[in-house]
Structures are given as C-alpha cells and as structure tokens.
Design a protein around this motif. Structure first.
Motif, PDB file in Angstrom:
ATOM      1  N   ILE A 183      24.810  25.447  -2.711  1.00 56.33           N
ATOM      2  CA  ILE A 183      25.066  24.233  -3.485  1.00 56.33           C
ATOM      3  C   ILE A 183      26.173  24.505  -4.506  1.00 56.33           C
ATOM      4  O   ILE A 183      26.057  25.404  -5.342  1.00 56.33           O
ATOM      5  N   HIS A 184      27.217  23.715  -4.441  1.00 50.63           N
ATOM      6  CA  HIS A 184      28.432  23.949  -5.232  1.00 50.63           C
ATOM      7  C   HIS A 184      28.302  23.464  -6.666  1.00 50.63           C
ATOM      8  O   HIS A 184      27.304  22.865  -7.072  1.00 50.63           O
ATOM      9  N   GLY A 185      29.365  23.701  -7.439  1.00 55.12           N
ATOM     10  CA  GLY A 185      29.405  23.310  -8.840  1.00 55.12           C
ATOM     11  C   GLY A 185      30.490  22.292  -9.143  1.00 55.12           C
ATOM     12  O   GLY A 185      31.055  21.665  -8.250  1.00 55.12           O
ATOM     13  N   TYR A 186      30.783  22.159 -10.433  1.00 54.03           N
ATOM     14  CA  TYR A 186      31.784  21.220 -10.936  1.00 54.03           C
ATOM     15  C   TYR A 186      33.132  21.926 -11.064  1.00 54.03           C
ATOM     16  O   TYR A 186      33.172  23.086 -11.493  1.00 54.03           O
ATOM     17  N   TYR A 233      29.505  13.631  -5.354  1.00 56.13           N
ATOM     18  CA  TYR A 233      30.665  14.519  -5.289  1.00 56.13           C
ATOM     19  C   TYR A 233      31.191  14.563  -3.848  1.00 56.13           C
ATOM     20  O   TYR A 233      30.467  14.317  -2.886  1.00 56.13           O
ATOM     21  N   GLY A 234      32.462  14.965  -3.712  1.00 54.00           N
ATOM     22  CA  GLY A 234      33.027  15.185  -2.386  1.00 54.00           C
ATOM     23  C   GLY A 234      32.877  13.981  -1.493  1.00 54.00           C
ATOM     24  O   GLY A 234      33.279  12.870  -1.844  1.00 54.00           O
ATOM     25  N   GLU A 235      32.251  14.187  -0.330  1.00 49.85           N
ATOM     26  CA  GLU A 235      32.065  13.100   0.634  1.00 49.85           C
ATOM     27  C   GLU A 235      30.661  12.507   0.578  1.00 49.85           C
ATOM     28  O   GLU A 235      30.339  11.606   1.353  1.00 49.85           O
ATOM     29  N   HIS A 282      26.095  27.688  -7.356  1.00 46.39           N
ATOM     30  CA  HIS A 282      27.073  28.104  -8.363  1.00 46.39           C
ATOM     31  C   HIS A 282      27.245  26.972  -9.359  1.00 46.39           C
ATOM     32  O   HIS A 282      27.298  25.796  -8.979  1.00 46.39           O
ATOM     33  N   ASP A 283      27.284  27.319 -10.657  1.00 51.31           N
ATOM     34  CA  ASP A 283      27.573  26.325 -11.680  1.00 51.31           C
ATOM     35  C   ASP A 283      26.511  25.215 -11.628  1.00 51.31           C
ATOM     36  O   ASP A 283      25.323  25.504 -11.737  1.00 51.31           O
TER      37      ASP A 283
END
Length: 336
Positions: free
Chosen positions: A46-49, A77-79, A127-128
């Motif tokens: 799972i990504h961050g900002y 976020y993103g798509e 992350h983040d």
C-alpha cells in the motif's frame, strides 16, 4: 506511456478495478493470486502520499517470483475512486480506507463473511500513508475475520501522534509543513494546490523529500518515477481525496491512536519497520519509538537503509525488498 511501462515493470500482472464497500472503485495490480488457495500468503503493498501503486514498480524485480502480490491505489488516489464527498472526513480515516482495501481484496478472492473455510493469509506492507493504514488495521484486526494477518511491514513512519508531537520543534514543523497545510479546512488546500498546479506541487514534494544520492535520484526522478505521480494530480478529485486523507489524520486518526495507546492497545503482530537512516532516522530513534507500540518488543524488527530519503522503496529498492524477503523467511518462517 504508463501502459507500456506497466508491462516493463509489472510483468505477469493483471490490472483490475474492484467495486469495494459500495462507494469505491479500487484499482489494483495483482499477480499470482489463487482464490482457491487461502493458505498461500498474499503480500499487500500500500503506497503513500502523493503517489500510487506505481511506487512499488521495483517490487517484482526483487521479491520472490512466486509470491502473490496485491498492489492497490488508495481510494481517491491514482486510478481508484471513492464517491463519498471528501468533506465527510470520517470516510477518509485510516480505519475506513483500510476497510475499503481489504474489502476489495476479499471481493477479488470471492471471500464472503460467514462463507466458511480457512482465513486468507496475508502480509501487509505499506509506505507513508499506506503504512499508517496498516498500523490501524493491526489495531483493529478483529474487524477483519476473513484474513489471517501473519505480519506487517511499516515503511518510513513513526506513529501519527509522535509525528504531531514533534511539531513542537520549529525545524521539524517547518520541514513537514504539508501535514498542517493539507489538513486545513476545505477548500483551502484544495484550491491552493489547484491554483499552484497539481503536477508542480507533486514535483516539489517528491524532489524535496527524496534523498540526494546520484543513484537514488536516477531511480526516482524522470519519466519512470516522479513524472508518473505528477499525472495523477492533474485530477481535482485526487487532490481533494489526498487533502481529506490528511484532514482525517489530524481530526480522527491521531485522537484514536492516542486513545488506544492510553488504554494499552498495542500491535501484536510480527512487525518490520524499514526506514531511511538519513531522513526519518535523523529525527527519531525509530526502534525506541516503535517498541512503545508493541505488545511484545521481541516481535519488532527494524532495518535502516543508508543513503536514501523518504522514498526508500524507489531510491534503493534492493536492500528494502531483501530485508522484507529475509524477514518473511526468517521471522514469519515462510517457505519461498
């Protein structure tokens, strides 16, 4: 352009859009997921900002090739999209977004509450902002009866309350000005970023928080890095959702975390914290901080990465993913 690069960085992946929790269309990159094999652990990244699932473009190169992966864009976020108005702050809390993501994974696997059979084994890595969502899931694990959480990986964070407390130091407060700016009342930050230019804002954030090593900047900057994240922030909906994310951190997540800590609620899972020695490690004693949030201190493993900024999974991906793989093998005792 992104489609062509996706094939290069995410070979053997399928891109899916999953309806989750009635109001989310969750975009995710998936690999090797077998709905019929719940005992084979799935690694959720799972990504961050201010990023997207693209943050983990180096993961397939360094993680075991037979490890199933589920890599979503955060709702909004993103798509990925979330139809709940961003003024409804509670819908963008870490608890709510965690539920959206794991509901999406459950639907991807065909898991139904009360459907019987074993729980799906998962390892959660973020992350983040993604790491903060995973921390919240770890506290609220009883809300996820369909999943058996084997362990969690937190990338370059300290708890939200610790982060806010550090703002008493003027230097720290100035360096992390975006926490207060993005949490300001609607529509102040949304309007400011749109007027400034979403892509320009993202470019400034990412280049400012990244490291200074030549190798790291080569990995992180350019058409396969920062330029991709800039494209997402052309959309006002992404700007709005990301501001709602930070607003929730200030008004909901921090208070809930403080309450949990006061009541003695701690993380019970095996936990790996991967962090930048020069970025996060220069401000906090990362190991000491996280020990205070563990039920069992021996279940905490920390790994500091040299010569990187905040975006360690991109600036120097190999030691990050090697650390995760070694931890899964040696601590979680997974055969891979």
């Amino acid at each position: 352009m992104i489609t062509a690069m996706s094939s290069e960085f995410f070979p053997s992946f399928t891109n899916v859009i999953i309806p989750a929790n009635d109001n989310v269309q969750l975009f995710a990159r998936i690999r090797g997921i077998d709905p019929g094999d719940r005992n084979k652990p799935i690694l959720v990244l799972i990504h961050g900002y201010p990023q997207s699932s693209w943050e983990f473009r180096f993961a397939p190169q360094y993680l075991p090739p037979d490890l199933p992966l589920f890599i979503p864009d955060l709702p909004g976020y993103g798509e990925s999209t979330k139809s709940v108005p961003t003024t409804e702050t509670s819908a963008y809390s870490k608890h709510a977004i965690g539920r959206d993501i794991l509901d999406g994974l459950a639907k991807c696997l065909g898991l139904v509450a009360g459907g019987g059979g074993p729980k799906q084994k998962v390892i959660l890595c973020g992350h983040d902002r993604g790491a903060r969502i995973i921390q919240r899931i770890a506290f609220d694990f009883e809300d996820y009866p369909l999943f058996d959480i084997l362990g969690i990986v937190l990338g370059d964070i300290v708890p939200i309350t610790v982060q806010f407390q550090s703002f008493a130091n003027p230097v720290h407060a100035a360096a992390t000005y975006h926490w207060s700016l993005l949490a300001a009342p609607y529509p102040i930050p949304e309007t400011m970023i749109e007027k400034y230019g979403g892509p320009e804002w993202v470019g400034n954030c990412l280049t400012g928080w990244g490291g200074t090593s030549e190798k790291g900047r080569a990995n992180f900057l350019g058409p396969t890095g920062v330029e991709v994240f800039k494209q997402h922030f052309i959309k006002p909906s992404v700007i709005a959702a990301s501001c709602a994310d930070y607003r929730a951190a200030a008004h909901i997540d921090a208070q809930l975390e403080a309450k949990d800590h006061e009541e003695g609620k701690r993380i019970k899972f095996q936990t790996l914290v991967v962090y930048s020695k020069k970025y996060l490690g220069s401000r906090y004693d990362v190991t000491a901080v996280w020990r205070e949030y563990m039920s069992y201190k021996e279940r905490l493993t920390t790994c500091g990465i040299e010569e990187v900024g905040h975006f360690c999974f991109e600036e120097d991906p190999m030691p990050c993913y090697v650390a995760i793989t070694d931890w899964m093998r040696e601590v979680l005792r997974l055969d891979m």
